[in-house]
Design an enzyme around this catalytic site. Structure first.
Site, PDB file in Angstrom:
ATOM      1  N   HIS A  87       0.851  -1.193   0.000  1.00  0.00           N
ATOM      2  CA  HIS A  87       0.000   0.000   0.000  1.00  0.00           C
ATOM      3  C   HIS A  87       0.881   1.236   0.000  1.00  0.00           C
ATOM      4  O   HIS A  87       1.839   1.320   0.770  1.00  0.00           O
ATOM      5  CB  HIS A  87      -0.922   0.032   1.227  1.00  0.00           C
ATOM      6  CG  HIS A  87      -1.780   1.256   1.246  1.00  0.00           C
ATOM      7  ND1 HIS A  87      -2.954   1.345   0.541  1.00  0.00           N
ATOM      8  CD2 HIS A  87      -1.603   2.461   1.846  1.00  0.00           C
ATOM      9  CE1 HIS A  87      -3.483   2.545   0.716  1.00  0.00           C
ATOM     10  NE2 HIS A  87      -2.679   3.248   1.500  1.00  0.00           N
ATOM     11  N   ASP A 166     -15.134   2.985   7.711  1.00  0.00           N
ATOM     12  CA  ASP A 166     -14.060   3.856   7.233  1.00  0.00           C
ATOM     13  C   ASP A 166     -14.510   4.640   6.013  1.00  0.00           C
ATOM     14  O   ASP A 166     -14.187   5.810   5.857  1.00  0.00           O
ATOM     15  CB  ASP A 166     -12.806   3.038   6.885  1.00  0.00           C
ATOM     16  CG  ASP A 166     -11.808   3.922   6.160  1.00  0.00           C
ATOM     17  OD1 ASP A 166     -11.317   4.873   6.799  1.00  0.00           O
ATOM     18  OD2 ASP A 166     -11.574   3.720   4.952  1.00  0.00           O
ATOM     19  N   ARG A 173     -14.252  13.108   6.689  1.00  0.00           N
ATOM     20  CA  ARG A 173     -12.977  13.794   6.955  1.00  0.00           C
ATOM     21  C   ARG A 173     -12.559  14.659   5.776  1.00  0.00           C
ATOM     22  O   ARG A 173     -12.001  15.741   5.933  1.00  0.00           O
ATOM     23  CB  ARG A 173     -11.886  12.757   7.258  1.00  0.00           C
ATOM     24  CG  ARG A 173     -12.042  12.127   8.634  1.00  0.00           C
ATOM     25  CD  ARG A 173     -11.162  10.896   8.769  1.00  0.00           C
ATOM     26  NE  ARG A 173      -9.792  11.165   8.418  1.00  0.00           N
ATOM     27  CZ  ARG A 173      -8.970  10.289   7.836  1.00  0.00           C
ATOM     28  NH1 ARG A 173      -9.388   9.063   7.559  1.00  0.00           N
ATOM     29  NH2 ARG A 173      -7.740  10.609   7.549  1.00  0.00           N
ATOM     30  N   SER A 188      -7.583   4.181   9.189  1.00  0.00           N
ATOM     31  CA  SER A 188      -8.335   4.100   7.931  1.00  0.00           C
ATOM     32  C   SER A 188      -7.653   3.119   6.967  1.00  0.00           C
ATOM     33  O   SER A 188      -8.269   2.184   6.454  1.00  0.00           O
ATOM     34  CB  SER A 188      -8.402   5.503   7.317  1.00  0.00           C
ATOM     35  OG  SER A 188      -8.823   5.455   5.986  1.00  0.00           O
ATOM     36  N   LYS A 192      -8.742  -1.296   6.238  1.00  0.00           N
ATOM     37  CA  LYS A 192      -9.041  -1.885   4.925  1.00  0.00           C
ATOM     38  C   LYS A 192      -8.049  -3.002   4.589  1.00  0.00           C
ATOM     39  O   LYS A 192      -8.424  -4.052   4.077  1.00  0.00           O
ATOM     40  CB  LYS A 192      -9.007  -0.799   3.845  1.00  0.00           C
ATOM     41  CG  LYS A 192     -10.243   0.089   3.898  1.00  0.00           C
ATOM     42  CD  LYS A 192     -10.157   1.260   2.947  1.00  0.00           C
ATOM     43  CE  LYS A 192      -9.172   2.296   3.422  1.00  0.00           C
ATOM     44  NZ  LYS A 192      -9.393   3.661   3.020  1.00  0.00           N
TER      45      LYS A 192
HETATM   46  N1  URA Z   1      -6.011   6.806   2.453  1.00  0.00           N
HETATM   47  C1  URA Z   1      -6.950   6.206   3.192  1.00  0.00           C
HETATM   48  O1  URA Z   1      -7.461   5.151   2.826  1.00  0.00           O
HETATM   49  N2  URA Z   1      -7.319   6.800   4.345  1.00  0.00           N
HETATM   50  C2  URA Z   1      -6.804   7.954   4.784  1.00  0.00           C
HETATM   51  O2  URA Z   1      -7.175   8.422   5.842  1.00  0.00           O
HETATM   52  C3  URA Z   1      -5.835   8.569   4.006  1.00  0.00           C
HETATM   53  C4  URA Z   1      -5.452   7.968   2.837  1.00  0.00           C
END
Ligand code: URA
Length: 429
Positions: A87, A166, A173, A188, A192
């Site tokens: 990621h 999320d 956000r 966040s 995932k």
């Molecule tokens: N990417 C995400 O999935 N969440 C965040 O808070 C920032 C970047």
């Protein structure tokens, strides 16, 4: 009607005072927000209190686990292969997933890359791949398992069932100025990734002008927080801290970045893209139990390219089809001779976005051919009149605002800037 065990306003006051929420309070909060009992203005107030006052490590872990519990959890156990994922916190010209997934899979490791679309100045992996004729981002879970089993790598759209809490919180956000907050970003991203069911995870955490976090120290703290969350949850996790002061590679934009990725898979491509791809592949293969694997050799001898072609074709894409090219181009030339001393990632990302490579709203389309092709990078010598970059778009009316974004974002001087290696530090649990 069931009686709610907590009062939302009490929880907001707790965080407003800088105190910690208990595990049961966080579990309830996330569940109550997902089902709509806790309302958006209340959650926005809480997010701002967290932004200003932070969270303890235990609270961040609780928040992550509660967001995982809000949705489905996938499992790759039936594959019989080690799974490892990557990621990136996002950057300008960051196309690394494209060569990296097939490269790592060419060593027999399964690489499930559940990806997203771009919003704002960082491009989305799915948008890039959709510039390949016929390629489909959305496939069923059964098909994903089949491709992972047959080819080893799959890059596809993440289903909406993963961490729905999320999804709701991230959207909130985005509109309340509470994105750039370590506890909220870490929970966040990691909710995932853990829900996705990967066995191991390598994080590419960016620092520099094109990154989320303003300083190197903040990027490092974000990396360490995510690494700890992953390892605590049983996912072998490490992170590389990588430079995002300048755009990555020589292209920004969907089809342009696919073209550059294919160059890397063919054994060529810009040195920074190759170096980061190989470093991340080494790290992923180390976590997968293959510390002696040689990814640079798999780029040179065509193994990674073979896997790329099979991966694209498994999702309906024609890996041999010509890539789309924009209808209009505008070349920016050097006003004087010297050395390129500056090329700031963020304004270049915004310019590519204004040319049509990215979207302002989730429902907007993107132009496959739009973006920027860089002809020089910082440290290169330039001669007056020489092309510096070419702007691509289908709509010439977009050139003016893109050029405005580049105003002051680059400079020609006399001395080459000092630049460190692209991978600055490795963070482990
Ligand atoms: N990417 C995400 O999935 N969440 C965040 O808070 C920032 C970047």
């Amino acid at each position: 009607m069931a009686v709610e065990p907590f009062d939302t306003v009490d929880l907001i006051r707790t965080k407003r005072s800088g105190d910690a929420l208990a595990t049961a309070e966080i579990d309830w909060l996330v569940d109550a927000y997902t089902r709509g009992y806790v309302e958006d203005p209340q959650m926005a107030a809480l997010a701002m209190a967290i932004f200003l006052n932070g969270m303890e490590r235990r609270e961040i872990k609780d928040l992550t686990l509660a967001m995982i519990a809000s949705g489905e959890r996938m499992s790759f156990g039936s594959l019989g292969k080690t799974t490892v994922d990557k990621h990136s916190t996002g950057g300008v010209g960051d196309k690394i997933t494209l060569p990296l997934a097939p490269l790592v899979a060419s060593f027999g490791v399964a690489v499930p890359q559940l990806s997203g679309r771009g919003l704002g100045h960082t491009g989305g992996t799915l948008d890039k791949l959709e510039s390949i004729a016929g390629w489909q981002a959305s496939i069923s879970n059964d098909r994903m398992m089949q491709v992972l089993s047959d080819v080893g790598a799959v890059i596809c759209a993440a289903g909406s069932g993963l961490a729905p809490a999320d999804k709701k919180l991230y959207a909130l956000r985005d509109t309340t100025g509470t994105v750039e907050c370590i506890p909220l970003i870490a929970s966040s991203i990691m909710s995932k990734k853990i829900a996705e069911g990967t066995g191991a995870l390598v994080l590419d955490v960016k620092f520099g002008s094109g990154a989320f976090m303003p300083t190197y120290e903040a990027s490092k703290e974000l990396a360490q927080t995510m690494v700890d969350l992953g390892n605590d949850a049983g996912v072998a996790t490490s992170a590389l801290l990588t430079d995002m002061e300048v755009p990555l590679g020589m292209t920004i934009g969907n089809a342009l970045e696919v073209r550059e990725s294919v160059e890397v898979l063919a054994g060529g491509g810009p040195a920074d893209v190759v170096s980061l791809t190989v470093s991340l592949a080494e790290e992923m293969l180390r976590l997968a139990g293959l510390p002696d694997a040689d990814p640079a050799a798999a780029l040179a001898d065509g193994r990674a390219m073979d896997t790329w072609r099979r991966m694209i074709e498994a999702q309906g894409g024609d890996a041999s089809a010509p890539l789309p090219v924009s209808r209009e181009q505008h070349v920016v030339t050097a006003p004087s001779s010297g050395v390129l001393t500056e090329q700031q990632a963020l304004p270049f990302g915004i310019a590519a976005w204004r040319l049509g490579a990215g979207r302002a709203r989730a429902q907007d389309p993107v132009q496959a051919g739009a973006g920027i092709e860089l002809h020089v990078k910082p440290g290169d010598t330039v001669t007056a009149g020489q092309p510096l970059w070419t702007l691509h778009t289908d709509e010439p009316a977009r050139f003016e605002r893109a050029l405005e974004s580049l105003d002051g974002a680059w400079a020609i001087g006399t001395t080459a800037p000092e630049r460190g290696p692209i991978v600055r530090e490795r963070i482990t649990g």
